[in-house]
Structures are given as structure tokens and as C-alpha cells.
Write a protein that holds these residues in place. Structure first.
Motif, PDB file in Angstrom:
ATOM      1  N   GLY A   3       0.961  -1.160   0.451  1.00  0.00           N
ATOM      2  CA  GLY A   3      -0.299   0.253   0.256  1.00  0.00           C
ATOM      3  C   GLY A   3       0.918   1.113   0.066  1.00  0.00           C
ATOM      4  N   LEU A   4       2.547   1.380  -0.211  1.00  0.00           N
ATOM      5  CA  LEU A   4       2.979   2.383  -0.466  1.00  0.00           C
ATOM      6  C   LEU A   4       2.724   2.757  -1.452  1.00  0.00           C
ATOM      7  N   LEU A   5       3.164   4.316  -2.209  1.00  0.00           N
ATOM      8  CA  LEU A   5       3.129   5.287  -3.257  1.00  0.00           C
ATOM      9  C   LEU A   5       4.562   5.174  -4.216  1.00  0.00           C
ATOM     10  N   LEU A   6       4.335   4.764  -5.671  1.00  0.00           N
ATOM     11  CA  LEU A   6       5.219   4.562  -6.646  1.00  0.00           C
ATOM     12  C   LEU A   6       5.266   6.519  -6.911  1.00  0.00           C
ATOM     13  N   ARG A   7       4.041   7.200  -6.909  1.00  0.00           N
ATOM     14  CA  ARG A   7       3.945   8.690  -7.685  1.00  0.00           C
ATOM     15  C   ARG A   7       2.023   8.532  -7.375  1.00  0.00           C
ATOM     16  N   VAL A   8       2.497  10.428  -7.080  1.00  0.00           N
ATOM     17  CA  VAL A   8       0.771  11.129  -7.048  1.00  0.00           C
ATOM     18  C   VAL A   8       0.708  12.152  -7.874  1.00  0.00           C
ATOM     19  N   GLN A  23      -0.946   9.686 -17.639  1.00  0.00           N
ATOM     20  CA  GLN A  23       0.215  11.107 -17.034  1.00  0.00           C
ATOM     21  C   GLN A  23       0.880  10.239 -16.110  1.00  0.00           C
ATOM     22  N   VAL A  24       0.149   9.566 -15.005  1.00  0.00           N
ATOM     23  CA  VAL A  24       0.948   9.130 -13.853  1.00  0.00           C
ATOM     24  C   VAL A  24       1.549   7.965 -13.884  1.00  0.00           C
ATOM     25  N   LEU A  25       0.811   7.170 -15.251  1.00  0.00           N
ATOM     26  CA  LEU A  25       1.667   5.302 -15.593  1.00  0.00           C
ATOM     27  C   LEU A  25       2.513   5.351 -16.801  1.00  0.00           C
ATOM     28  N   GLN A  26       3.066   6.851 -17.265  1.00  0.00           N
ATOM     29  CA  GLN A  26       3.870   7.132 -17.495  1.00  0.00           C
ATOM     30  C   GLN A  26       5.267   7.681 -16.899  1.00  0.00           C
ATOM     31  N   GLN A  27       4.930   8.835 -15.989  1.00  0.00           N
ATOM     32  CA  GLN A  27       6.014   8.857 -14.567  1.00  0.00           C
ATOM     33  C   GLN A  27       6.203   7.828 -13.743  1.00  0.00           C
ATOM     34  N   VAL A  28       5.271   7.055 -13.671  1.00  0.00           N
ATOM     35  CA  VAL A  28       6.216   5.415 -12.668  1.00  0.00           C
ATOM     36  C   VAL A  28       7.145   4.816 -13.784  1.00  0.00           C
TER      37      VAL A  28
END
Length: 126
Positions: A3-8, A23-28
Motif C-alpha cells: 500500500g505504499l505510493l510510487l507516484r502521485v 499520465q501517472v503511469l508514464q511517470q512511473v
């Protein structure tokens, strides 16, 4: 599953869920080796749809599993892997500043979410 964050990523309410997810998956994906073990993403019904699933497989090389609620059920139903997300949201709601949208800029909201998550992780280590 921790449950830890990778990107917000905080977006305007007018941005569709799938576009925000792209957008967020590209950042990840840009995290490189930091996410080398990532292979499956669990999502709710808002991310269902062949174009989005194919985009994730083509661009990111990950598998998206959409967790849907059974159609014939009524009331509360425990969904596979959904509890991880809900638990993380519960942790974050323990921080007064995140309970309401007080911030004017999306970047400020993202920063406060990261700060809360850092505090959560440090407390779990202690």
C-alpha cells in the motif's frame, strides 16, 4: 501489496480517469529500475476498456487487472486487492490537511501527500 505510493498525480476534476492514469503511469515508467519488479496493476471499473488496457501493455509493458464487483451482489462486498487501496486512503485521511481540498495548486497537494506517506512509512519502521 504494502500500500505504499510510487507516484502521485493530482489533476483537475475535468480530466478523465484513463487520461490521468496514462499520465501517472508514464511517470512511473520513467522511474526505470525503481519499478523493475512491477508487472501487474490492479484497477477499479473506471479503468476498464480495451483501448486503455492495450495502451498500458504497449507503452508500459504491464498487465492491468480490472477488479469488478460481482453484478448479482448487493451491499458491501470485499473485493480482491481493493482493500490495499482503501487502507492507504485510510492512512492518508489521518492527516488533517488531506481530508479537504485546502490547496490552491495541484503540486502543493501532491507534496502534502508525499509528506504524509513519508511519515506513515517512518512510523511503520519504528
Amino acid at each position: 501489496t504494502l500500500g505504499l505510493l510510487l507516484r502521485v498525480l493530482v489533476t483537475a476534476a475535468s480530466v478523465p480517469e484513463r487520461e490521468g492514469a496514462k499520465q501517472v503511469l508514464q511517470q512511473v515508467k520513467q522511474m526505470g529500475q525503481g519499478v523493475s519488479r512491477l508487472h501487474t496493476i490492479w484497477a477499479d471499473g473506471g479503468f476498464d476498456g480495451n483501448p486503455f488496457l492495450m495502451w498500458v501493455m504497449d507503452v508500459c509493458r504491464w498487465i492491468v487487472e480490472v477488479v469488478l464487483r460481482p453484478e448479482q451482489t448487493k451491499g458491501f462486498v470485499l473485493l480482491k486487492k481493493r482493500w490495499v487501496v482503501e487502507r492507504t486512503f485510510g492512512w492518508l485521511m489521518g492527516y488533517r490537511r488531506l481530508v479537504r481540498d485546502y490547496e490552491l495548486w495541484p503540486e502543493t497537494s501532491e507534496t502534502f501527500i508525499y509528506l504524509a506517506m513519508i511519515r506513515i512509512m517512518v512510523r511503520q519502521l519504528a
